[in-house]
Design an enzyme around this catalytic site. Structure first.
Site, mmCIF file in Angstrom:
data_model
loop_
_atom_site.group_PDB
_atom_site.id
_atom_site.type_symbol
_atom_site.label_atom_id
_atom_site.label_comp_id
_atom_site.label_asym_id
_atom_site.label_seq_id
_atom_site.Cartn_x
_atom_site.Cartn_y
_atom_site.Cartn_z
ATOM 1 N N HIS A 72 4.104 4.770 8.133
ATOM 2 C CA HIS A 72 4.203 6.139 7.594
ATOM 3 C C HIS A 72 4.146 7.218 8.679
ATOM 4 C CE1 HIS A 72 3.200 8.841 3.869
ATOM 5 N NE2 HIS A 72 4.442 8.974 4.309
ATOM 6 N N CYS A 98 -2.187 10.741 3.763
ATOM 7 C CA CYS A 98 -1.844 9.497 4.473
ATOM 8 C C CYS A 98 -1.382 9.707 5.902
ATOM 9 C CB CYS A 98 -0.757 8.760 3.699
ATOM 10 S SG CYS A 98 -1.145 8.442 1.968
#
Length: 556
Positions: free
Chosen positions: A106, A53
């Protein structure tokens, strides 16, 4: 091309794989709006992203290989973007674009690494790598096995807010509202779904049609999450039509990497590997581009492309200027997307693994239009595949093409030797988290941003970690600590710098609370619970780390 000043919408999913779309041949999925987007634009058919990610998002946001941005992993402080990097929000914002970020970030949860610190003027996002993960708000984390994707706590423009509804709908609503507010000026809308990442939570109305097909509950929920994504993409495209903006807007739909291992029966077009792997199943994802009247329809770009290409491409389309001191590692695809023939061949590079420092030759790859070199582990021989003849990567050609294997190995060695210099620093260490800054009066520290002290692993009861902080101003700070639910009784201890003290006050809401006087500058914070050995519920003995610390200035 600056006179075009197109609007830009980038939609990125989390864990959605190449094979999740019906337009890619999936016999079970139903994605009519994405199929329409597929037909109405140009596809980067070998878009290599990830393989996890944060690394994928760092490359996409900055145009730099993720190893050069300090973002080398997804947790333990390794997913915090270097504060000197310019993101798409910075670059397009400086060019006069309204900038909005909605969904998964993130790349750092605390100042100065949040999206609002990196050029986005309107934000609504969730913390950590996913709603309910250990780095999220404790209220969301407690609901991770039930309904954390419903009515979650989120961050809107730096403030904590309670939302209502299902996460995919919430983020789309915010994106559409942002577009509606900026119809008169060019905008950049970054819509980052946290679906279909686990936990596989979705309203039954989306999963039930797949259960009716005879799919097991796990696959039904996963495909239901994708169907919900598809419907929300349709809502956003319909909003562009309603606002008469479709002809003036570039839309990109993509994902961050391949599928997680939670549903091994998931169809992925015969590609080898899962999320985290540098085989094509772990890195090849959809990349659907649409700009009506400009980007050709029903066309494939066959050569390998990568998220590092996004910033230079959008900068060219939008008349923006990348950081002149750190030119992008990616290639400007603007002319290629407008119909030009392929240019010179290039090499793409992939690497990811756990740990504070990238290791040479560990889960690494070099990708060319035909050949792909892979080294799963430094102790194992490298592998070589002809992706045109063997897209499933089943026939290792390294023993029969040793010259080619050595050529690509040398290219990897040269690339790796140039990685790891984040704005001139000779370290992969993450930036310090700011405390006491006016832009974030209350800082919530979580295990996602720990620096691990000893063996790592989120599920270890004896896991130790410290937060590395930078006090923006000297003064009296209030520090509140929280442990896992059901933590045993004991003595709460706090280490600030080289001083360790006891924390004796427990607030009405269950947080342990104390104050400390800190000078401006760097400080390290560790907090833990000491209990008698063999205390029930504490497998590892006497140490249980605080999962959360809340820090605020009381008096400067």
């Amino acid at each position: 091309m600056a006179e075009q000043r197109p609007n830009v919408v980038v939609i990125i999913c989390d864990d959605l794989c190449y094979g999740d779309l019906s337009c890619h041949g999936n016999p079970q999925a139903r994605t009519p709006h994405l199929d329409q987007l597929y037909a109405e634009g140009t596809r980067c058919a070998r878009w290599c992203s990830g393989p996890l990610c944060s690394p994928a998002r760092a490359s996409l946001m900055t145009g730099h290989w993720h190893l050069r941005t300090r973002v080398i992993d997804t947790y333990c402080g390794r997913s915090m973007l270097d504060t000197g990097e310019l993101t798409l929000g910075d670059v397009l914002g400086a060019a006069g674009y309204a900038t909005g970020c909605f969904g998964k970030w993130h790349l750092g949860d605390c100042h100065p690494m949040r999206p609002e610190d990196h050029g986005f003027s309107e934000t609504l996002w969730h913390r950590s790598g996913g709603i309910g993960q250990p780095g999220d708000f404790p209220e969301n984390h407690r609901r991770r096995f039930g309904k954390s994707y419903f009515d979650p706590l989120l961050v809107r423009n730096g403030a904590t807010v309670t939302s209502q509804g299902y996460c995919t709908d919430i983020f789309t609503d915010a994106a559409i509202a942002f577009i509606e507010q900026h119809t008169a000026a060019p905008f950049f809308c970054y819509l980052a779904f946290n679906a279909p990442h686990t936990p596989l939570q979705v309203p039954d109305s989306w999963a039930d049609p797949y259960r009716a097909q005879g799919l097991d509950d796990e696959l039904a929920r996963l495909y239901g999450m994708n169907a919900c994504i598809d419907a929300n993409v349709g809502r956003l495209l319909a909003a562009l039509d309603r606002l008469q903006l479709a002809q003036d807007t570039i839309v990109l739909f993509t994902s961050d990497h391949g599928p997680c291992g939670s549903a091994p029966r998931r169809w992925n077009a015969g590609l080898r590997g899962l999320k985290g792997s540098v085989y094509d199943g772990g890195i090849r994802v959809p990349a659907l581009w649409r700009w009506p009247g400009r980007i050709p329809t029903a066309r494939d770009i066959a050569e390998p492309t990568h998220p590092v290409d996004l910033l230079p491409t959008l900068a060219a389309f939008c008349g923006a200027a990348p950081d002149p001191g750190r030119p992008p590692d990616g290639r400007d695809l603007s002319q290629r997307l407008l119909g030009a023939e392929a240019g010179a061949e290039r090499q793409l590079f992939m690497q990811w693994h756990r740990g504070d420092v990238p290791l040479p030759g560990l889960n690494a790859a070099v990708i060319e239009p035909r050949l792909k070199w892979i080294r799963p582990d430094p102790a194992q021989p490298a592998e070589l595949y002809d992706l045109l003849a063997d897209p499933s990567e089943q026939h290792d050609l390294a023993p029969t093409l040793p010259t080619e294997e050595r050529r690509l190995a040398a290219a990897y060695d040269d690339w790796f030797a140039r990685m790891g210099c984040s704005l001139g620093a000779d370290t992969y260490d993450p930036p310090d988290i700011s405390i006491g800054h006016p832009a974030e009066p209350v800082t919530l520290l979580t295990t996602n941003d720990w620096r691990i002290l000893g063996p790592e692993g989120w599920k270890r009861d004896d896991l130790r970690g410290e937060w590395r902080l930078a006090a923006a101003r000297g003064g009296t700070y209030r520090i509140r600590l929280q442990f896992r639910d059901g933590a045993p009784s004991g003595l709460v201890r706090l280490r600030l710098g080289g001083t360790t003290t006891s924390v004796d006050t427990q607030d009405a809401d269950g947080w342990w609370s104390t104050t400390a006087t800190l000078p401006a500058g760097q400080v390290r914070l560790e907090a833990w619970l000491e209990t008698p050995a063999q205390q029930p519920g504490l497998r590892a003995g006497r140490y249980l780390a605080a999962l959360y610390a809340e820090v605020r200035v009381e008096a400067a």
